[in-house]
Design a protein around this motif. Structure first.
Motif, PDB file in Angstrom:
ATOM      1  N   GLU A   1       0.834  -1.211   0.000  1.00 25.48           N
ATOM      2  CA  GLU A   1       0.000   0.000   0.000  1.00 25.48           C
ATOM      3  C   GLU A   1       0.865   1.255   0.000  1.00 25.48           C
ATOM      4  OE1 GLU A   1      -2.447  -0.681   3.396  1.00 25.48           O
ATOM      5  OE2 GLU A   1      -4.064  -1.599   2.196  1.00 25.48           O
TER       6      GLU A   1
ATOM      7  N   HIS B   1       1.909   1.750  -3.433  1.00 24.89           N
ATOM      8  CA  HIS B   1       0.774   2.210  -4.240  1.00 24.89           C
ATOM      9  C   HIS B   1       0.565   3.719  -4.116  1.00 24.89           C
ATOM     10  CE1 HIS B   1      -3.574   2.456  -5.451  1.00 24.89           C
ATOM     11  NE2 HIS B   1      -3.113   1.661  -6.393  1.00 24.89           N
TER      12      HIS B   1
ATOM     13  N   PRO C   1      -0.100   5.322  -7.886  1.00 27.77           N
ATOM     14  CA  PRO C   1      -1.532   5.016  -7.676  1.00 27.77           C
ATOM     15  C   PRO C   1      -2.228   4.457  -8.915  1.00 27.77           C
ATOM     16  CG  PRO C   1      -1.184   7.386  -7.903  1.00 27.77           C
ATOM     17  CD  PRO C   1       0.180   6.767  -7.802  1.00 27.77           C
TER      18      PRO C   1
ATOM     19  N   CYS D   1      -1.310   1.965 -10.549  1.00 20.87           N
ATOM     20  CA  CYS D   1      -0.928   0.553 -10.686  1.00 20.87           C
ATOM     21  C   CYS D   1      -1.861  -0.374  -9.911  1.00 20.87           C
ATOM     22  CB  CYS D   1       0.517   0.365 -10.206  1.00 20.87           C
ATOM     23  SG  CYS D   1       1.155  -1.299 -10.458  1.00 20.87           S
ATOM     24  N   ARG D   2      -2.170  -1.507 -10.507  1.00 20.56           N
ATOM     25  CA  ARG D   2      -2.928  -2.590  -9.855  1.00 20.56           C
ATOM     26  C   ARG D   2      -1.899  -3.567  -9.292  1.00 20.56           C
ATOM     27  NH1 ARG D   2      -8.033  -5.636 -11.369  1.00 20.56           N
ATOM     28  NH2 ARG D   2      -7.688  -7.802 -10.766  1.00 20.56           N
ATOM     29  N   ILE D   3      -1.932  -3.806  -7.997  1.00 22.38           N
ATOM     30  CA  ILE D   3      -0.932  -4.648  -7.336  1.00 22.38           C
ATOM     31  C   ILE D   3      -1.616  -5.911  -6.809  1.00 22.38           C
ATOM     32  CG2 ILE D   3       0.771  -4.771  -5.498  1.00 22.38           C
ATOM     33  CD1 ILE D   3       1.049  -1.742  -5.654  1.00 22.38           C
TER      34      ILE D   3
ATOM     35  N   ALA E   1      -6.053  -0.082  -9.018  1.00 29.22           N
ATOM     36  CA  ALA E   1      -5.579   1.199  -9.510  1.00 29.22           C
ATOM     37  C   ALA E   1      -6.580   2.292  -9.139  1.00 29.22           C
ATOM     38  CB  ALA E   1      -5.397   1.144 -11.020  1.00 29.22           C
TER      39      ALA E   1
END
Length: 521
Positions: free
Chosen positions: A490, A493, A497, A499-501, A514
């Motif tokens: 987090e 992220h 921000p 990006c999909r993690i 995202a």
């Protein structure tokens, strides 16, 4: 001498006036009186009462500029024959879909219902697929449809070859779908009377010496669903109008049969087996006759004792539309021949480690259009990263792990990943199962164009992960089965921000999505 009487002078004057008038009338140009044409009244729109009936049936429809229904969709509705009497009020319908009525409980749709369809004199498209209770008797009601161009009868098993007589009456037919039916080649003599038929789909009809005569009478541009053995591929040139072979793109063709495909001008994909391996690639030259070939898969048969022949592989550089190439187990000289294909932008290699070394991939720098490469995972080494780092057009790098997937981790030094920084367009990198450490993350964090990074099973730590915080274009990051804490993910992220993690925190797959306010800008 007596003077002319007054009456005589008046009569003479009238005669002369008449003669002069006649002369002037004769000499004057003809003046055409304009004809006033009466305009035809505008066509009457489909009545509201009729539209209400369609609504009650659950139909969908479209209306033309005059408000007349011309497109009618009655797919999978519990219709009865009497419901179709509404078609008499819809003379402008050109497209009618009745697919799958028999799959709906409560329908009472029979052959007799097609009697109402036969009144649609302007009908051009009719879909009767998956109505498995219809028989030849129903098709006889369609014979008056002289403007019908497209007919779909697929999924109907009660039609017999005798229905060919009814189909032959549909003289405007251009597309006919008979797939998933029990119709056989005995139907072909009737179909050969359809002089406008361009597309035909059948169910496993055999194309051989016994049927080719009927098939070649049809002006077909597309033929699907036939069975044709390798020995009968020689018959294909007799189907002069066909634009593609009558079998799926994924069928593997032996190289000696490629000559039978050269008249097809719409082939986009070919899978070919080199029956003598790279000892004889000459038959690949026939592919130069295919002006729209985009995808080529080459399977390598058993090599003979003959010397290497690269002529066919070199000829691929003269297929300008070729953009995707998949090659089986090859050696270094064969790969060098392939590297002349400067037009190819996707390359899938299954190199044999006993014949192809990672350093042999250095020749790929000649492929100036190459954007995506997939390599056998056995080839991963420092030399491989060095070779790929010189292919400056690359955008994606991935690896083929075989089946079952290779579990042994490939060995290379982390410093070799620094060579990927030479790729100014790199967007996607698949390092799943690779022993990437925090040191490697440091080098990857400098590949600023990355959009997708996969690091599943990587032995990375929380401290190392934050080295990716400068990847401002990164859209997807995976590190399943790693030891990364969600708090650290987090924190990362917040830097990226968009990006999909993804990981499997808490013993289950979890995702940090995202930020839409960022991705939608």
């Amino acid at each position: 001498m007596r003077k002319p009487s007054r009456k005589f002078l008046v009569l003479l004057t009238l005669c002369m006036t008449a003669v002069c008038a006649a002369y002037v009338w004769h000499r004057a140009p003809e003046v055409k009186t304009p004809m006033v044409q009466q305009q035809a009244p505008p066509p009457a729109p489909t009545s509201q009462a009729t539209l209400d009936k369609l609504k009650q049936l659950g139909a969908r429809w479209k209306q033309n500029q005059h408000g007349q229904v011309y497109w009618l969709f009655l797919k999978r509705l519990p219709l009865a024959d009497e419901d179709l009497t509404v078609l008499k009020e819809l003379p402008e319908v050109q497209t009618l879909t009745l697919r799958g009525v028999h799959t709906i409980k409560g329908n009472h749709f029979t052959d007799d219902g097609l009697r109402h369809v036969g009144h649609l004199k302007k009908l051009r498209y009719l879909d009767l697929s998956v109505n498995y209770q219809l028989t030849d008797a129903g098709l006889r009601h369609l014979e008056p449809l002289k403007k019908l161009e497209h007919l779909d009868l697929s999924g109907n098993f009660k039609f017999t070859d005798a229905c060919g007589e009814s189909l032959a009456q549909l003289t405007s037919l251009q597309r006919l779908n008979l797939s998933q039916t029990s119709l056989t080649a005995a139907l072909l003599p009737d179909l050969s009377r359809l002089s406008r038929l361009k597309s035909l789909s059948v169910e496993r009809m055999v194309l051989d010496d016994n049927t080719i005569g009927d098939f070649e009478k049809l002006p077909l541009q597309e033929l699907k669903g036939v069975q044709i053995d390798d020995a009968d591929l020689r018959l294909l040139p007799r189907l002069k109008s066909l634009q593609k072979p009558p079998f799926p793109d994924y069928r593997w063709i032996e190289d000696r049969h490629l000559i039978y495909l050269t008249h097809f001008k719409k082939i986009r994909e070919v899978d070919v087996t080199l029956t003598r391996g790279i000892s004889d690639t000459s038959q690949l030259k026939h592919l130069q006759a295919l002006p729209e070939l985009e995808i080529l898969a080459i399977g390598i048969g058993k090599n003979s004792e003959a010397p290497l022949d690269r002529s066919g592989l070199l000829a691929l550089a003269k297929v300008p539309t070729l953009n995707e190439l998949r090659v089986g187990l090859i050696n270094a000289p064969a790969l060098e021949a392939i590297s002349h294909c400067a037009q190819v932008d996707q390359l899938y290699l299954s190199g044999d480690p006993s014949q192809l070394q990672p350093a042999d991939l250095a020749c790929l720098k000649n492929m100036s259009s190459l954007k995506k490469i997939t390599v056998q995972v056995d080839l991963v080494s420092d030399d491989l990263w060095a070779a790929l780092g010189n292919v400056t057009s690359l955008e994606e790098i991935s690896f083929n792990r075989g089946w079952p997937p290779q579990t042994e981790k490939p060995q290379f030094s982390m410093t070799s990943l620094k060579l990927l920084q030479n790729l100014p367009h790199l967007k996607g990198l698949d390092l799943n199962g690779f022993p990437v450490t925090d040191e490697g993350l440091g080098y990857l964090g400098q590949c600023r164009t990355l959009e997708r990074l996969e690091l599943n099973n990587a032995p990375i730590t929380n401290a190392g992960l934050l080295q990716l915080r400068h990847l401002e274009h990164l859209k997807r990051l995976n590190f399943y089965r790693s030891k990364i804490d969600m708090d650290t993910a987090e924190e990362l992220h917040r830097f990226i921000p968009q990006c999909r993690i993804e990981d499997n925190w808490c013993c289950g797959c979890m995702t940090i999505y995202a930020d839409r306010s960022v991705t939608q800008k």
